[in-house]
Design a protein around this motif. Structure first.
Motif, PDB file in Angstrom:
ATOM      1  N   ASN A   1       0.824  -1.261   0.180  1.00  0.00           N
ATOM      2  CA  ASN A   1      -0.050  -0.064  -0.044  1.00  0.00           C
ATOM      3  C   ASN A   1       0.939   1.283   0.115  1.00  0.00           C
ATOM      4  N   LEU A   2       2.107   1.115   0.653  1.00  0.00           N
ATOM      5  CA  LEU A   2       2.975   2.495   0.699  1.00  0.00           C
ATOM      6  C   LEU A   2       3.686   2.390  -0.289  1.00  0.00           C
ATOM      7  N   GLY A   3       4.003   1.508  -1.167  1.00  0.00           N
ATOM      8  CA  GLY A   3       4.890   1.394  -2.132  1.00  0.00           C
ATOM      9  C   GLY A   3       6.399   0.999  -1.973  1.00  0.00           C
ATOM     10  N   VAL A   4       6.691   0.341  -0.862  1.00  0.00           N
ATOM     11  CA  VAL A   4       7.845  -0.047  -0.161  1.00  0.00           C
ATOM     12  C   VAL A   4       8.203  -1.506  -0.769  1.00  0.00           C
ATOM     13  N   THR A   5       9.344  -1.606  -1.334  1.00  0.00           N
ATOM     14  CA  THR A   5      10.005  -2.785  -1.910  1.00  0.00           C
ATOM     15  C   THR A   5      10.703  -3.666  -0.734  1.00  0.00           C
ATOM     16  N   LEU A   6      10.996  -4.923  -0.968  1.00  0.00           N
ATOM     17  CA  LEU A   6      11.855  -5.619   0.278  1.00  0.00           C
ATOM     18  C   LEU A   6      13.257  -5.231  -0.179  1.00  0.00           C
ATOM     19  N   SER A   7      13.766  -4.783  -0.927  1.00  0.00           N
ATOM     20  CA  SER A   7      15.152  -4.454  -1.358  1.00  0.00           C
ATOM     21  C   SER A   7      15.305  -2.986  -0.796  1.00  0.00           C
ATOM     22  N   GLN A   8      14.312  -2.218  -0.942  1.00  0.00           N
ATOM     23  CA  GLN A   8      14.526  -0.869  -0.154  1.00  0.00           C
ATOM     24  C   GLN A   8      14.559  -1.038   1.238  1.00  0.00           C
ATOM     25  N   THR A   9      13.876  -1.798   1.658  1.00  0.00           N
ATOM     26  CA  THR A   9      13.837  -2.059   3.272  1.00  0.00           C
ATOM     27  C   THR A   9      15.150  -2.698   3.640  1.00  0.00           C
ATOM     28  N   LEU A  10      15.686  -3.712   2.902  1.00  0.00           N
ATOM     29  CA  LEU A  10      16.861  -4.160   3.482  1.00  0.00           C
ATOM     30  C   LEU A  10      18.085  -3.169   3.426  1.00  0.00           C
ATOM     31  N   ASP A  11      18.154  -2.314   2.231  1.00  0.00           N
ATOM     32  CA  ASP A  11      19.124  -1.378   2.157  1.00  0.00           C
ATOM     33  C   ASP A  11      18.888  -0.272   3.193  1.00  0.00           C
ATOM     34  N   ALA A  12      17.865  -0.065   3.735  1.00  0.00           N
ATOM     35  CA  ALA A  12      17.615   1.110   4.747  1.00  0.00           C
ATOM     36  C   ALA A  12      18.079   0.244   6.182  1.00  0.00           C
TER      37      ALA A  12
END
Length: 564
Positions: A190-201
């Motif tokens: 819903n918020l447009g966040v991918t798993l790769s973005q999360t892992l990088d952050a």
């Protein structure tokens, strides 16, 4: 020579007794001799690999590099899921520091031979077979197992490791706490966040970093960023990103909690209650008793910094107690053996002066033995004390022979006419010289029976050689005492013993009469005794092989199995 320098001999013996007693209390005490060959442990992590792959791709290259190194006598390995352990054993005479340096040099170029993703091989701490000396238990009714494990890992373990002589401190049990981030796929979508973005952050999101230096008008200002925190709410405000300009934080897409690590491995209990156990391993050649005392002192100083409600149990396993108990039991055996020796001496000699002279050989021989073992680098342990305990009856043999012969010659000398009597020093000298060679020969024959122990190799040799060495040193010391100190004591204590020297022990009189009658009968008719002795010898030759088969069945089969 000892009779010519009587006072000097007494002074030297008194000094040895005093110095030996002081030195014994300072000597290292252990349960067994050092049974561990110099061994270096090489550990390598291989995440995700099966045991077969670890064996072929990690353990085998490490073993190949270790084989052929200077002083290496055996290389062993164990491969488990994602982990390899290689034991490199060196010759017994190799110094452990030299061994670790040799292994480090061999490992310098091995990383290129290992698959990608395999960790760098590291050396384990130096230890020994009997290195585990202390186990500490932590329990609590008011503190969770996670907090108890954190106290053990972050407070007690570093404090114990700081003690000199500690090789490693292992913590078992409790709950290893971790930050658990449970991502919600629906929120992320819903918020447009991918798993790769999360892992990088999330990579290194809870660590401090340098902010650099600001130069202003010739001044330097250090900029520090302090972002590390234990607060879950603050961790939840970590920015992740998103499709639009609206920032998305970690708490928007995940639930954060502090929970025990999964799967739960390595639980421990104490008295049927969940507990955390701390195992302390010592370095080789470190005294267990002295190190245990220092560890307990450090624990007492750390107790004041721990949260209330933690019970610390230090009586689970203490190698120092086992050492003290073993050494104490051997000391009691030595004391009881000495008491029986004194009683037997007095019964047969019926003279307190001769009993004292003979008995003095025991403490003198024991003190000299322990001093020589200390100079040779041996510790006081159950094997060295066991050798002395075995020799306790032989320690007075040489002195008894010397004293009894001098005692007999003094009695005979008093029965001579006044003009034919020898002086006291001459009687003592001739009496001691008469039995000098028999004393020496009998001691050498007894020592020869222990020589096979010195041909043992490996662990059995390391275990039994100190026993044989202490026995031989004790017997040698008793021989030297009989040839030096005993004649001097005879001179001082038996010279004025006029009345008692004419008396003979009733036990000796009865045994002498009985032996004289038996000897006369044997000499008058020797043939039957020759025949009886020969038959006994033949019977022993026939029976001995059967006894060997019954007691050693495995060796008769030609092979045997040893489970390690």
């Amino acid at each position: 020579m000892s009779l010519s320098n009587r006072v000097i001999v007494l002074i030297i013996c008194a000094f040895l007794l005093l110095f030996g007693m002081i030195r014994i209390f300072q000597t290292e005490v252990d349960i067994f001799p050092d049974l561990n060959a110099p061994t270096v442990v090489v550990m390598t992590e291989a995440p995700g690999m099966a045991p077969e792959e670890v064996e072929q791709l990690v353990s085998f290259p490490v073993e190949t590099n270790m084989n052929g190194a200077s002083g290496v006598r055996r290389v062993r390995s164990s491969s488990a899921t994602g982990f390899s352990v290689v034991w490199v054993e060196f010759d017994w005479s190799t110094d452990i520091t030299t061994a670790r340096q040799t292994v480090t040099e061999r490992l310098s170029g091995i990383q290129s031979q290992l698959p990608a993703g395999v960790g760098t091989p590291v050396l384990g701490p130096p230890s020994s077979i009997l290195g585990e000396i202390f186990i500490i238990g932590l329990t609590s009714d008011s503190i969770s197992q996670g907090e108890l494990r954190s106290v053990a890992d972050r407070r007690l373990r570093p404090g114990l490791l700081s003690e000199s002589g500690v090789s490693s401190v292992s913590v078992i049990g409790g709950d290893v706490l971790e930050y658990r981030i449970s991502l919600n796929p629906e929120r992320m979508r819903n918020l447009g966040v991918t798993l790769s973005q999360t892992l990088d952050a999330l990579e290194n999101f809870n660590t401090n970093s340098s902010g650099g230096i600001k130069y202003d008008y010739g001044n330097e200002y250090l900029i520090k960023t302090s972002v590390a925190t234990h607060d879950i709410d603050e961790l939840g405000r970590t920015p992740i990103g998103g499709e639009n300009s609206t920032p998305v934080t970690l708490s928007d897409i995940a639930d954060i909690s502090v929970s025990p690590a999964l799967p739960e491995i390595g639980k421990a209990s104490l008295d049927s209650k969940p507990a955390v156990l701390i195992t302390v391993t010592k370095q080789p050649h470190v005294g267990s008793i002295e190190l245990t005392e220092r560890l307990e002192s450090r624990l007492n100083s750390l107790k004041s910094t721990l949260p209330h409600g933690i019970d610390i149990n230090t009586q689970i396993f203490r190698q120092a107690d086992f050492i003290s108990s073993s050494v104490s039991s051997l000391q009691v055996s030595l004391f009881e053996g000495a008491i029986f020796v004194v009683i037997v001496l007095f019964i047969f000699l019926m003279n307190w002066r001769t009993t004292i002279i003979s008995t003095i050989a025991i403490p003198m021989s024991v003190i000299v033995t322990l001093l020589i073992l200390d100079l040779c680098g041996f510790t006081i342990n159950t094997m060295t004390l066991g050798g002395i305990a075995i020799a306790i009856g032989s320690l007075v043999d040489d002195a008894i022979v010397d004293v009894e012969n001098v005692y007999r010659r003094l009695r005979l000398n008093r029965h001579l006419p006044a003009g034919e009597r020898e002086s006291l020093s001459q009687v003592v000298f001739h009496g001691s010289r008469e039995v000098r060679l028999p004393i020496l020969n009998s001691s050498l024959i007894i020592m020869a029976s222990f020589l096979p122990l010195f041909f043992l190799t490996g662990i059995e040799g390391r275990m039994l050689v100190p026993l044989g060495l202490s026995f031989i040193i004790a017997l040698t010391a008793s021989t030297i005492v009989a040839l030096t100190l005993t004649p001097v004591l005879c001179y001082f204590l038996l010279g004025n013993d006029d009345k008692s020297s004419d008396k003979e022990s009733p036990v000796i009189r009865i045994l002498s009469n009985f032996y004289s009658r038996c000897l006369a009968k044997v000499l008058s008719r020797p043939t039957p005794f020759y025949i009886a002795t020969g038959m006994l010898f033949i019977a022993a030759l026939i029976v001995f092989p059967f006894l060997g088969r019954s007691f050693l069945p495995a060796f008769n089969e030609g092979s045997f199995t040893v489970n390690v």
